[in-house]
Design an enzyme around this catalytic site. Structure first.
Site, mmCIF file in Angstrom:
data_model
loop_
_atom_site.group_PDB
_atom_site.id
_atom_site.type_symbol
_atom_site.label_atom_id
_atom_site.label_comp_id
_atom_site.label_asym_id
_atom_site.label_seq_id
_atom_site.Cartn_x
_atom_site.Cartn_y
_atom_site.Cartn_z
ATOM 1 C CG ASP A 1 -54.212 -70.112 -32.131
ATOM 2 O OD1 ASP A 1 -53.679 -69.216 -31.635
ATOM 3 O OD2 ASP A 1 -55.139 -70.824 -31.524
HETATM 4 N N1 URA Z 1 -59.056 -68.639 -30.272
HETATM 5 C C1 URA Z 1 -58.312 -69.368 -30.431
HETATM 6 O O1 URA Z 1 -58.294 -70.425 -29.612
HETATM 7 N N2 URA Z 1 -57.621 -69.368 -31.656
HETATM 8 C C2 URA Z 1 -57.804 -68.368 -32.682
HETATM 9 O O2 URA Z 1 -56.948 -68.513 -33.495
HETATM 10 C C3 URA Z 1 -58.484 -67.357 -32.303
HETATM 11 C C4 URA Z 1 -59.388 -67.541 -31.257
#
Ligand code: URA
Length: 236
Positions: free
Chosen positions: A103
């Site tokens: 993310d």
């Molecule tokens: N899980 C999440 O919620 N975000 C990420 O970036 C990776 C795994």
């Protein structure tokens, strides 16, 4: 492989530049000037020198990046900078892409490569390649919540997560979580499913790779030969 193809694939010279350098005696194969760039060489065996510099053949590139906040895991984005923007311009000539996604506000280990086939295998749900994240949550986890998250929890879209491993710190509101899959916002959604909230997330391992502690946020390095072999092995 043709000499000019090899040089252009390596981003060393265009086919036109290679032809011109060869005519001037600037391309040596095993010490012998080669005038014709259409000639085939074995990049693994033949010694190739272009304008005085030895060409070390590398079919693919593998980069470990310590992703900072604010960058998206994509090759391009109309709004935000991408993880590829953190690499020097000369890498632009390769078809690099991030292997998997983090993310925008997730930090840490990101593999960037142009090896689509290996990337596909590493991300395949069949392979169960483990990824570990350091995290902090708003509230401490109870034993029951930890068990639910580890055994499999139902997300907001009805999906039941595969078994995960959690290592809790003493405060029970931080630790490490290891997954073998990567659904959209998975860890955040897993914690929401137990009425909690992720406040910090950083990937620290990806299969056999460990985030290099000497890399600051936004810094990167190429993988070592040993790391590439370990990745190939994990993706078998
Ligand atoms: N899980 C999440 O919620 N975000 C990420 O970036 C990776 C795994």
């Amino acid at each position: 492989m043709r000499i000019d193809k090899l040089l252009s694939e390596m981003g060393i010279a265009t086919r036109k530049e290679a032809a011109s350098a060869a005519k001037r005696g600037g391309v040596l194969i095993n010490g012998v000037p080669q005038k014709d760039c259409a000639k085939h060489v074995d990049p693994e065996k033949d010694r190739i020198v272009y304008l005085g510099r030895e060409v070390v053949y590398q079919k693919y590139r593998y980069i470990m990046l310590n992703k900072p906040e604010g960058y998206v895991s994509a090759t391009e984005d109309g709004k935000d900078p991408t993880v590829l923007d953190l690499l020097p311009e000369e890498y632009g000539k390769f078809n690099l892409f991030p292997c998997g996604r983090l993310d925008k506000n997730t930090l840490g280990l990101m593999l960037i490569t142009d090896n689509g086939e290996l990337s596909h295998r590493l991300l395949s749900p069949k392979r169960h390649v483990k990824k570990t994240y350091a995290y902090r949550s708003k509230f401490p986890l109870t034993d029951k919540e930890k068990e639910v998250l580890e055994d499999g929890v139902i997300l907001d879209d009805g999906y039941e997560t595969k078994p995960a491993e959690i290592e809790l710190d003493n405060d029970r509101a931080s630790g490490y979580i290891t997954l073998t899959e990567g659904k959209y916002h998975q860890i955040k959604r897993m914690f929401e499913a137990v009425h909690n909230k992720i406040t910090y997330l950083e990937r620290v391992t990806f299969g056999p790779l460990y985030l290099d502690s000497s890399l600051g946020r936004g810094e990167w390095r190429e993988l070592t030969e040993k790391e590439i072999l370990a990745l190939e092995d994990a993706a078998k």
